[in-house]
Design a protein around this motif. Structure first.
Motif, PDB file in Angstrom:
ATOM      1  N   ALA A  70       0.825  -1.199   0.000  1.00 17.72           N
ATOM      2  CA  ALA A  70       0.000   0.000   0.000  1.00 17.72           C
ATOM      3  C   ALA A  70       0.861   1.252   0.000  1.00 17.72           C
ATOM      4  CB  ALA A  70      -0.936  -0.006   1.201  1.00 17.72           C
ATOM      5  N   HIS A  71       1.910   1.289   0.868  1.00 21.32           N
ATOM      6  CA  HIS A  71       2.811   2.442   0.903  1.00 21.32           C
ATOM      7  C   HIS A  71       3.576   2.587  -0.418  1.00 21.32           C
ATOM      8  CE1 HIS A  71       2.076   3.551   5.016  1.00 21.32           C
ATOM      9  NE2 HIS A  71       2.424   2.334   5.489  1.00 21.32           N
ATOM     10  N   LEU A  72       3.984   1.457  -0.980  1.00 19.49           N
ATOM     11  CA  LEU A  72       4.753   1.501  -2.230  1.00 19.49           C
ATOM     12  C   LEU A  72       3.914   2.093  -3.367  1.00 19.49           C
ATOM     13  CD1 LEU A  72       7.550   0.533  -3.395  1.00 19.49           C
ATOM     14  CD2 LEU A  72       6.346  -1.495  -4.201  1.00 19.49           C
ATOM     15  N   ASN A  73       2.656   1.717  -3.431  1.00 16.55           N
ATOM     16  CA  ASN A  73       1.779   2.216  -4.501  1.00 16.55           C
ATOM     17  C   ASN A  73       1.458   3.690  -4.344  1.00 16.55           C
ATOM     18  OD1 ASN A  73       1.639  -0.265  -5.804  1.00 16.55           O
ATOM     19  ND2 ASN A  73      -0.113  -0.942  -4.571  1.00 16.55           N
ATOM     20  N   GLU A  74       1.524   4.179  -3.106  1.00 17.41           N
ATOM     21  CA  GLU A  74       1.239   5.594  -2.860  1.00 17.41           C
ATOM     22  C   GLU A  74       2.465   6.471  -3.059  1.00 17.41           C
ATOM     23  OE1 GLU A  74      -0.194   5.599   1.095  1.00 17.41           O
ATOM     24  OE2 GLU A  74      -2.129   4.666   0.606  1.00 17.41           O
ATOM     25  N   ASP A  75       3.655   5.853  -3.103  1.00 23.41           N
ATOM     26  CA  ASP A  75       4.915   6.597  -3.192  1.00 23.41           C
ATOM     27  C   ASP A  75       5.271   6.812  -4.656  1.00 23.41           C
ATOM     28  OD1 ASP A  75       7.564   7.531  -3.087  1.00 23.41           O
ATOM     29  OD2 ASP A  75       7.913   6.498  -1.186  1.00 23.41           O
ATOM     30  N   GLY A  76       5.232   8.059  -5.124  1.00 21.96           N
ATOM     31  CA  GLY A  76       5.520   8.342  -6.531  1.00 21.96           C
ATOM     32  C   GLY A  76       6.913   7.926  -6.957  1.00 21.96           C
ATOM     33  N   ALA A  77       7.888   8.047  -6.053  1.00 22.07           N
ATOM     34  CA  ALA A  77       9.277   7.732  -6.416  1.00 22.07           C
ATOM     35  C   ALA A  77       9.500   6.239  -6.566  1.00 22.07           C
ATOM     36  CB  ALA A  77      10.239   8.305  -5.362  1.00 22.07           C
ATOM     37  N   ALA A  78       8.717   5.418  -5.863  1.00 15.28           N
ATOM     38  CA  ALA A  78       8.941   3.970  -5.889  1.00 15.28           C
ATOM     39  C   ALA A  78       7.833   3.229  -6.614  1.00 15.28           C
ATOM     40  CB  ALA A  78       9.060   3.451  -4.452  1.00 15.28           C
ATOM     41  N   GLN A  79       6.858   3.948  -7.079  1.00 15.42           N
ATOM     42  CA  GLN A  79       5.698   3.318  -7.701  1.00 15.42           C
ATOM     43  C   GLN A  79       6.089   2.595  -8.978  1.00 15.42           C
ATOM     44  OE1 GLN A  79       2.544   5.984  -9.020  1.00 15.42           O
ATOM     45  NE2 GLN A  79       1.098   4.838  -7.763  1.00 15.42           N
ATOM     46  N   GLY A  80       5.469   1.449  -9.218  1.00 13.10           N
ATOM     47  CA  GLY A  80       5.698   0.717 -10.455  1.00 13.10           C
ATOM     48  C   GLY A  80       6.782  -0.327 -10.393  1.00 13.10           C
ATOM     49  N   ILE A  81       7.536  -0.440  -9.276  1.00 10.70           N
ATOM     50  CA  ILE A  81       8.568  -1.475  -9.171  1.00 10.70           C
ATOM     51  C   ILE A  81       7.872  -2.819  -8.966  1.00 10.70           C
ATOM     52  CG2 ILE A  81      10.552  -2.305  -7.865  1.00 10.70           C
ATOM     53  CD1 ILE A  81      11.049   0.590  -6.992  1.00 10.70           C
ATOM     54  N   PRO A  82       8.152  -3.840  -9.780  1.00  5.25           N
ATOM     55  CA  PRO A  82       7.488  -5.140  -9.611  1.00  5.25           C
ATOM     56  C   PRO A  82       7.928  -5.811  -8.308  1.00  5.25           C
ATOM     57  CG  PRO A  82       9.168  -5.272 -11.323  1.00  5.25           C
ATOM     58  CD  PRO A  82       9.046  -3.823 -10.957  1.00  5.25           C
ATOM     59  N   VAL A  83       6.939  -6.414  -7.637  1.00  9.73           N
ATOM     60  CA  VAL A  83       7.176  -7.033  -6.337  1.00  9.73           C
ATOM     61  C   VAL A  83       6.826  -8.512  -6.398  1.00  9.73           C
ATOM     62  CG1 VAL A  83       6.501  -7.058  -3.897  1.00  9.73           C
ATOM     63  CG2 VAL A  83       6.723  -4.873  -5.124  1.00  9.73           C
ATOM     64  N   MET A  84       7.749  -9.362  -5.863  1.00  9.16           N
ATOM     65  CA  MET A  84       7.449 -10.783  -5.662  1.00  9.16           C
ATOM     66  C   MET A  84       7.283 -11.005  -4.169  1.00  9.16           C
ATOM     67  SD  MET A  84       9.565 -14.225  -6.700  1.00  9.16           S
ATOM     68  CE  MET A  84       9.109 -14.126  -8.420  1.00  9.16           C
ATOM     69  N   MET A  85       6.127 -11.514  -3.774  1.00 12.82           N
ATOM     70  CA  MET A  85       5.820 -11.739  -2.369  1.00 12.82           C
ATOM     71  C   MET A  85       6.232 -13.158  -1.980  1.00 12.82           C
ATOM     72  SD  MET A  85       4.276 -10.469   0.399  1.00 12.82           S
ATOM     73  CE  MET A  85       2.928  -9.355  -0.002  1.00 12.82           C
ATOM     74  N   LEU A  86       6.929 -13.277  -0.812  1.00 13.30           N
ATOM     75  CA  LEU A  86       7.271 -14.573  -0.238  1.00 13.30           C
ATOM     76  C   LEU A  86       6.262 -14.861   0.867  1.00 13.30           C
ATOM     77  CD1 LEU A  86      11.162 -14.237   0.004  1.00 13.30           C
ATOM     78  CD2 LEU A  86       9.847 -15.532  -1.677  1.00 13.30           C
ATOM     79  N   THR A  87       5.516 -15.972   0.733  1.00 12.42           N
ATOM     80  CA  THR A  87       4.475 -16.305   1.704  1.00 12.42           C
ATOM     81  C   THR A  87       4.687 -17.704   2.240  1.00 12.42           C
ATOM     82  OG1 THR A  87       2.975 -17.274   0.087  1.00 12.42           O
ATOM     83  CG2 THR A  87       2.858 -14.886   0.388  1.00 12.42           C
ATOM     84  N   GLY A  88       3.967 -17.994   3.320  1.00 10.70           N
ATOM     85  CA  GLY A  88       4.009 -19.328   3.878  1.00 10.70           C
ATOM     86  C   GLY A  88       3.165 -20.285   3.069  1.00 10.70           C
ATOM     87  N   ALA A  89       3.332 -21.593   3.366  1.00  6.13           N
ATOM     88  CA  ALA A  89       2.623 -22.621   2.612  1.00  6.13           C
ATOM     89  C   ALA A  89       1.128 -22.560   2.818  1.00  6.13           C
ATOM     90  CB  ALA A  89       3.146 -24.005   2.997  1.00  6.13           C
ATOM     91  N   ASP A  90       0.698 -22.012   3.954  1.00  4.34           N
ATOM     92  CA  ASP A  90      -0.727 -21.965   4.245  1.00  4.34           C
ATOM     93  C   ASP A  90      -1.312 -20.567   4.044  1.00  4.34           C
ATOM     94  OD1 ASP A  90       0.670 -20.761   6.225  1.00  4.34           O
ATOM     95  OD2 ASP A  90      -0.484 -21.643   7.893  1.00  4.34           O
TER      96      ASP A  90
END
Length: 489
Positions: A70-90
């Motif tokens: 949410a913060h990244l999308n609101e930040d004009g300087a960092a907006q648009g950088i592709p993100v890969m999320m690391l999550t747990g198995a569940d």
């Protein structure tokens, strides 16, 4: 310039960060790694360093992965950088929510660390997809910019007729793109009722068959203005030639149409004026011919009679006749013949007394007698039964007169034929000769007043005049005049 991919790892667990470093180091392609152990530090590095991508752990000491996004999308300087999320198995629900909020990809962290083997490849795949997406967005933005700068309404229609896109220029009709796309019946409802059925059928046929569309029709804007539009569309196909959609434009041609209508009205007014002037000329010719006949013809006849009486009296008195009287009698007769010819040229009495068909036959005989041109006149039985009004009769006679005069003066012909036919409500007058043939440049010469005059006479009665010829093969004039029942009995 380095070709390494710059990856920002946002992970609070030092062991996991080390494992990621080893996985990237083992990959064939070079990676340059940036590391952050908190969400705020990760956001700061994203703003200042603008990495190629971010590898984000969901569980951070200060922010959750979703809050980070949410913060990244609101930040004009960092907006648009592709993100890969690391999550747990569940954490399938968390991964789905992360994708909804802007994560480009996710990878499940299994306890055995197998995910690390796939990490470099997953990063490469995500960045390839991101580049494709960026390229697609750039092309779409360029296309949209180009389309929205055009002075025309652009649209994309599915082959089933549904609109996919309409440009903002639809505001010309007082509607927004959203309003236009939301109501499929709006387009047809704005058409003129008398044009609606045929226009909608043509639109549907073009989209169904994928055939090119070229239509001109009128739409009524929201404020009541009537606008003429030219609607043109072409089928777009993919690389294999399969149809994709119809892409078209609607161009405002209202001013052009108004100009055309004004020009047509002006032409019609000029033709009406020309026809009125011709009628005035014909009436004046008739009046002058009648006055010459009554006044001058009477005087000459009287003079000739007086001379004849004088000659007879001299003969009765056995006195020699005065030679000058005999010569004066001859001159009087020549004058009478000249007056008759002038009267005939002004307005042949046969046209008013016997009708146009007899007048055409008489004139063909006159042409043959005066010029030596063999001139044959044939009036078909169906045509001979027609009785035309005075205006059409005069028009036919004057065109035939002008055409045969041109044959005598310019064609160098030995024979000419005048033929009149009538069939299917159309009267045809055909005049042909065996002369040298009319030159194309003369047909196109706007200063050939005789030819222009024939065309104008014909158009006034909705007729069609066509002149054709080839050098050495003669010339043919064809006049086609539509008639309704009021012109025959």
């Amino acid at each position: 310039m380095s070709s390494s991919l710059r990856v920002l790892i946002v992970e609070d667990d030092a062991v996991d960060r080390m494992a990621c470093r080893r996985a990237f180091a083992a990959a064939a392609a070079g990676f340059e790694l940036l590391e952050a152990d908190s969400g705020e530090q990760g956001l700061e590095l994203a703003r200042s360093q603008r990495p190629d991508c971010i590898l984000l752990d969901y569980h951070l000491p200060d922010l959750t992965g979703l809050e980070f996004l949410a913060h990244l999308n609101e930040d004009g300087a960092a907006q648009g950088i592709p993100v890969m999320m690391l999550t747990g198995a569940d954490s399938a629900a968390v991964a789905a929510e992360a994708m909804r909020r802007g994560a480009r990809e996710y990878l499940v962290k299994d306890v055995d660390g197998y995910y690390l083997e796939f990490l470099p490849g997953a990063i490469h795949r995500m960045l390839r997809e991101q580049r494709l997406l960026d390229d697609k967005r750039q092309v779409e933005a360029q296309f949209r910019t180009l389309v929205e700068q055009m002075q025309a309404i652009s649209y994309i229609a599915e082959l089933d007729g549904a609109l996919r896109y309409i440009s903002p220029q639809i505001g010309l009709l007082g509607y927004s793109p959203a309003e236009w796309l939301a109501d499929a019946a709006l387009h047809g409802s704005l058409m003129d009722p008398e044009q609606r059925e045929a226009t909608l059928a043509a639109l549907q046929r073009s989209r169904r068959d994928g055939s090119p569309l070229h239509l001109e029709y009128r739409l009524h804007a929201r404020d009541g203005r009537a606008l003429w539009l030219r609607d043109q569309a072409e089928l777009v196909r993919d690389e294999q030639g399969q149809p994709l959609f119809m892409q078209g434009i609607m161009i405002d041609i209202t001013q052009t149409k108004l100009g055309e209508q004004a020009l047509l009205a002006s032409q019609q007014a000029l033709r009406s004026l020309s026809a009125h002037q011709e009628q005035i000329k014909e009436n004046e010719r008739k009046r002058i011919a009648q006055e010459i006949h009554d006044e001058l013809g009477g005087l000459l006849t009287g003079i000739k009679a007086y001379i004849a009486v004088s000659i007879e009296r001299a003969a009765a008195a056995s006195a020699p006749a005065e030679p000058l009287l005999a010569e004066a009698a001859g001159l009087a007769q020549d004058a009478i013949d000249t007056v008759r010819r002038v009267i005939t040229d002004l307005r042949p009495s046969v046209l008013d007394q016997l009708g146009v068909w007899a007048a055409l036959e008489w004139y063909a005989e006159q042409v043959e007698r005066r010029s030596g041109l063999h001139c044959q006149c044939t009036v078909a039985a169906a045509a001979a039964e027609l009785e035309l009004d005075a205006g059409r009769s005069t028009m036919l006679f004057r065109i035939a007169q002008e055409a045969l005069t041109n044959v005598v003066r310019h064609a160098g012909a030995s024979n000419a034929a005048l033929q009149v036919d009538y069939a299917d409500g159309v009267l045809e007058l055909r005049i042909s000769d065996d002369g040298q043939g009319i030159a194309a440049e003369r047909l196109l010469n706007r200063e050939s007043w005789g030819i222009l005059g024939m065309h104008e006479r014909c158009r006034h009665f909705d007729g069609e005049l066509k002149i054709t010829g080839q050098p050495g093969e003669g010339t043919t004039l064809l006049l086609r005049l539509p008639l309704d029942e009021q012109h025959e009995y």
